[in-house]
Design a protein around this motif. Structure first.
Motif, PDB file in Angstrom:
ATOM      1  N   LEU A  28      30.499  55.277  41.448  1.00 34.49           N
ATOM      2  CA  LEU A  28      30.835  54.071  40.703  1.00 34.49           C
ATOM      3  C   LEU A  28      30.225  52.799  41.279  1.00 34.49           C
ATOM      4  CD1 LEU A  28      34.579  54.790  39.853  1.00 34.49           C
ATOM      5  CD2 LEU A  28      32.562  55.068  38.410  1.00 34.49           C
ATOM      6  N   ARG A  29      29.676  52.847  42.478  1.00 39.95           N
ATOM      7  CA  ARG A  29      29.024  51.660  43.037  1.00 39.95           C
ATOM      8  C   ARG A  29      27.517  51.670  42.804  1.00 39.95           C
ATOM      9  NH1 ARG A  29      32.286  48.508  46.282  1.00 39.95           N
ATOM     10  NH2 ARG A  29      34.208  49.489  46.974  1.00 39.95           N
ATOM     11  N   LYS A  30      27.034  52.619  42.079  1.00 42.25           N
ATOM     12  CA  LYS A  30      25.599  52.759  41.852  1.00 42.25           C
ATOM     13  C   LYS A  30      25.181  51.946  40.633  1.00 42.25           C
ATOM     14  CE  LYS A  30      24.186  56.900  42.364  1.00 42.25           C
ATOM     15  NZ  LYS A  30      23.923  58.331  42.112  1.00 42.25           N
ATOM     16  N   GLY A  31      24.205  51.067  40.821  1.00 44.72           N
ATOM     17  CA  GLY A  31      23.679  50.292  39.698  1.00 44.72           C
ATOM     18  C   GLY A  31      24.752  49.438  39.045  1.00 44.72           C
ATOM     19  N   HIS A  32      24.811  49.528  37.719  1.00 47.70           N
ATOM     20  CA  HIS A  32      25.774  48.732  36.950  1.00 47.70           C
ATOM     21  C   HIS A  32      27.015  49.538  36.586  1.00 47.70           C
ATOM     22  CE1 HIS A  32      22.991  45.393  36.509  1.00 47.70           C
ATOM     23  NE2 HIS A  32      22.046  46.252  36.142  1.00 47.70           N
ATOM     24  N   ARG A  33      27.213  50.658  37.260  1.00 50.51           N
ATOM     25  CA  ARG A  33      28.338  51.514  36.882  1.00 50.51           C
ATOM     26  C   ARG A  33      29.684  50.853  37.150  1.00 50.51           C
ATOM     27  NH1 ARG A  33      26.526  57.595  38.910  1.00 50.51           N
ATOM     28  NH2 ARG A  33      24.620  57.735  37.666  1.00 50.51           N
ATOM     29  N   ARG A  34      29.766  50.058  38.217  1.00 48.15           N
ATOM     30  CA  ARG A  34      31.045  49.406  38.493  1.00 48.15           C
ATOM     31  C   ARG A  34      31.395  48.418  37.384  1.00 48.15           C
ATOM     32  NH1 ARG A  34      34.233  45.562  40.561  1.00 48.15           N
ATOM     33  NH2 ARG A  34      35.672  46.125  42.242  1.00 48.15           N
ATOM     34  N   VAL A  35      30.399  47.687  36.885  1.00 49.53           N
ATOM     35  CA  VAL A  35      30.635  46.759  35.783  1.00 49.53           C
ATOM     36  C   VAL A  35      31.086  47.520  34.543  1.00 49.53           C
ATOM     37  CG1 VAL A  35      29.577  45.041  34.274  1.00 49.53           C
ATOM     38  CG2 VAL A  35      28.953  45.121  36.698  1.00 49.53           C
ATOM     39  N   MET A  36      30.421  48.633  34.277  1.00 46.05           N
ATOM     40  CA  MET A  36      30.786  49.434  33.109  1.00 46.05           C
ATOM     41  C   MET A  36      32.186  50.004  33.261  1.00 46.05           C
ATOM     42  SD  MET A  36      27.118  51.386  32.643  1.00 46.05           S
ATOM     43  CE  MET A  36      27.749  52.467  31.376  1.00 46.05           C
ATOM     44  N   PHE A  37      32.519  50.454  34.460  1.00 46.03           N
ATOM     45  CA  PHE A  37      33.858  51.011  34.678  1.00 46.03           C
ATOM     46  C   PHE A  37      34.922  49.930  34.533  1.00 46.03           C
ATOM     47  CE2 PHE A  37      37.393  52.161  37.525  1.00 46.03           C
ATOM     48  CZ  PHE A  37      37.782  53.348  36.924  1.00 46.03           C
ATOM     49  N   THR A  38      34.640  48.732  35.041  1.00 44.23           N
ATOM     50  CA  THR A  38      35.574  47.622  34.873  1.00 44.23           C
ATOM     51  C   THR A  38      35.814  47.336  33.398  1.00 44.23           C
ATOM     52  OG1 THR A  38      34.840  46.629  36.966  1.00 44.23           O
ATOM     53  CG2 THR A  38      35.996  45.194  35.413  1.00 44.23           C
TER      54      THR A  38
END
Length: 739
Positions: free
Chosen positions: A460-470
């Motif tokens: 989840l910290r890879k690329g923009h995945r954290r933003v997407m998960f948020t």
């Protein structure tokens, strides 16, 4: 295991890995962030190196960011609409005695405990309990509670946005009768009309008159006479904003005007937290301070109104006899937990964003003063205006004093409607409410996201995945909350508010105290504080020891027991004569929500025991292994058992505070120039890069030249087996391979 691996034997009992000076590092490529777990030291030494910055866990930019975030989060609607009501209800100034006593006995200690373990472990609400793995269920309990909280808390923001937009008129729409949503009971001079039955006027609970009546404009028909009067502000809230139905079994359609306001609230939340604390920390400078500007504006305006002095006097007038009532102490204790946001994991998440050596102890004291001071100040803002309203309407102050939504959306707007330039004061008031609520929502949602992201950091910290998960979590919360913006949504909201995070957070706090003070060890925890802060205050630490061992857990337990004794069935009161009683199935859903969080604690305890048995057999069931913390080298005391080093920690899945990156020299196994053998504490189990060592074996770190680090002070036992000192150990130095 490859033959090229170097080994060390300690006391002739166990073999451990000796980590080369440049330990194998994780690849930089995001596609293969984890190295092949079966690779040996020799064939991984040439793997692409992983920059220390890849282990960077986001932290606050400035030291003051943490304090601002704490103030913005915990100083919220509860301080404004709950404390003043409880104060006047429970003896005015006399209520301050139990309130501040609870601040000292439970509020400050528990808030500091949550912040400190978050900062020490650099992890969110779930992974932080690597400090005491048997209590991992606490993390899942707090995560579930904060999810429930996030769902219904933003519904309040949707109401505030609705009133905010409605205030942009030549006159506020709740100031008069004759509108499409008003009924024949509406009276603008309601105070004079029902002076003798004024307790019917305004009630926080907004229920139906009977089981088969809907409170909307259709009430104009089928009623022969007026048995009570309603002011236009109450009807605007009931019939226009909520369009409330007859009960929870009559949900009705979604109110799309409210749904759009709810969507706006979630869009604002996502925009402010999508980039993590780097952006939300900056927003907090506005959302945490601006409410005080509007609060003082309203206070000054309120104090200039006729009758304001009487309202303030009523707020502060002490009634010592109330101190003999158990409910007074229950209200004081529960208010502290609500106001300080204890037991929901968000404070832990805030602490985890601190740098390792940040002085959060000082910030906790400052925060407590600001939080409780704001609650006290809010009472003047509220009761000055309520005193004016009672004076204008010719009724008693207790007839207009409310708490919760009844204060924010009925009593106070009603008073604002009678002021000159009412729309302006209304805009100020609801901007203040929005700012008070949004920053609380920011941190709560960030705490929810951080707890899950810390469990799957590589993914989840890879690329923009954290933003997407948020964004995904915001969408989920929005969809669930749509059930609260229907015509029956207020009943659903009440269940969430009453059951999901009320008494249960007291049990969560009690488990937190037990896990840290008794299982992890209070002496060890106090040494950890010294490691973080770089100073030791012997007298203060001794007092803290007694608080966490005895005073605070007993206080929390007593508050919980008194809460259970004073429990009453959830109802929804519309007027003095009509109260909606929730059906049994709705009450059952409420209790299911309450139990779904706290039951996580025993479930994960049982899971840990069963997993241990299935992995190594019944003989492997060792309580020492179940309670052993999973730490990193910088979290160990001198002489600690190296079996405490987390065997699951790798360069790829460990994210460190920025002030620790250089101290790790690019490897999770090398801290401040010392090499730490990777071990696994489960007998008979061999994991990649981890060697078997008996649970009672004490391992020592190695110097760069391969010699053991010896002669440090003995570790304190803390009452737990397996924490023997790493001194006076017989080490076969001939088998130590020099690096």
């Amino acid at each position: 295991m490859a033959n090229t691996e170097e080994k060390t034997q300690l006391s002739g009992e166990a073999e451990i890995d000796v980590i080369p000076e440049k330990a194998p590092l994780a690849p930089e490529s995001s596609d293969d962030a984890l190295a092949d777990s079966s690779s040996s030291s020799s064939n991984t030494a040439s793997s692409p190196t992983h920059s220390p910055s890849g282990n960077k866990r986001e932290t606050f930019n400035k030291k003051i960011d943490f304090l601002m975030a704490c103030v913005g989060y915990s100083v919220g609607l509860g301080n404004f609409w709950r404390f003043p009501y409880l104060c006047y209800k429970n003896g005015g100034g006399a209520f301050l005695l139990p309130y501040f006593l609870m601040v000292i006995l439970a509020g400050i200690p528990m808030f500091f405990l949550e912040v400190a373990i978050g900062q020490f472990m650099s992890a969110g609400g779930i992974k932080v309990w690597n400090i005491s793995p048997l209590f991992t269920g606490i993390g899942f309990a707090t995560t579930l509670i904060v999810f429930f909280l996030n769902v219904y808390y933003n519904v309040i923001m949707s109401w505030a946005f609705y009133y905010f937009f409605a205030s942009f008129n030549s006159k506020v729409p709740w100031s008069s009768c004759g509108n499409s949503w008003n009924t024949f009971r509406c009276r603008e001079d309601w105070g004079a009309a029902i002076a003798n039955t004024s307790s019917q006027l305004v009630n926080v609970s907004l229920q139906s008159l009977s089981g088969n009546m809907t409170l909307n404009s259709s009430m104009n028909s089928g009623v022969a006479e007026v048995d009570y009067y309603v002011d236009p502000t109450t009807e605007f809230w009931q019939n226009k904003v909520l369009a409330i139905s007859s009960g929870i079994d009559q949900p009705g359609p979604i109110k799309w005007d409210l749904a759009l306001c709810l969507l706006l609230a979630w869009v604002v939340v996502f925009a402010c937290i999508s980039k993590g604390v780097k952006t939300s920390g900056k927003v907090m400078y506005i959302t945490a301070t601006a409410p005080y500007v509007f609060m003082f504006i309203l206070l000054i305006r309120g104090c200039t109104l006729p009758g304001a002095g009487g309202g303030i006097l009523y707020y502060l007038k002490p009634s010592v006899s109330r101190l003999a009532d158990m409910q007074t102490w229950v209200d004081a204790g529960t208010q502290i937990f609500f106001s300080y946001s204890i037991g929901i994991g968000a404070s832990t998440a805030l602490g985890s964003f601190n740098k390792f050596h940040h002085n959060s102890m000082k910030d906790t004291v400052i925060f407590a003063c600001i939080n409780s001071g704001t609650s006290f100040l809010a009472g003047f803002v509220i009761f000055a205006v309520l005193g004016y309203m009672a004076h204008e309407q010719g009724v008693r102050i207790e007839d207009v004093a409310e708490s919760g939504p009844g204060l924010a959306f009925i009593a106070y707007p009603k008073a604002l409607a009678t002021m000159p330039i009412a729309p302006l004061w209304s805009v100020f008031f609801f901007i203040m409410l929005i700012l008070l609520g949004l920053d609380s929502q920011f941190v709560a949602q960030e705490g929810l996201v951080a707890a899950i992201v810390d469990m799957f950091p590589v993914t989840l910290r890879k690329g923009h995945r954290r933003v997407m998960f948020t964004g995904l979590m915001c969408v989920i919360c929005f969809l669930v909350a749509l059930s609260m913006v229907t015509q029956g949504g207020m009943y659903v909201f009440q269940i969430f508010d009453f059951y999901s995070g009320s008494r249960i957070i007291l049990l969560v706090a009690l488990f937190e105290c037990i896990a840290v003070a008794y299982v992890y060890g209070i002496d060890r925890f106090l040494v950890n504080l010294e490691m973080m802060y770089g100073f030791r205050l012997p007298n203060l630490f001794q007092v803290m020891k007694w608080f966490y061992l005895v005073i605070t857990p007993i206080t929390v337990l007593v508050i919980f027991i008194m809460n259970c004794i004073s429990y009453s069935r959830l109802t929804y009161k519309f007027s003095a004569q009509h109260t909606y009683i929730y059906p049994n199935w709705a009450i059952s859903i409420g209790w299911l929500m309450a139990c779904s969080s706290i039951i996580m604690v025993p479930i994960f305890m049982i899971y840990a025991v069963v997993k241990r048995i299935l992995t190594g057999g019944l003989n492997s069931l060792d309580i020492r292994a179940l309670i052993r913390p999973k730490l990193l080298p910088h979290q160990l005391r001198v002489g600690d058992n190296l079996l405490d080093i987390n065997p699951e920690a790798t360069v790829a899945n460990t994210f460190l505070p920025t002030d620790l990156l250089e101290e790790y020299n690019g490897s999770i196994d090398t801290y401040k120039g010392r090499h730490y053998p990777r071990v696994h504490s489960t007998p008979g189990v061999v994991l990649p890069q981890n060697m078997y060592a008996p649970t009672n074996t004490v391992l020592v770190p190695l110097n760069p030249d391969g010699t053991p680090v010896m002669g440090g002070p003995a570790a304190e036992n803390d009452g737990l087996p397996g924490y023997d000192a790493a001194v006076n150990m017989e080490v076969d130095t001939e088998k130590l391979h020099p690096v």
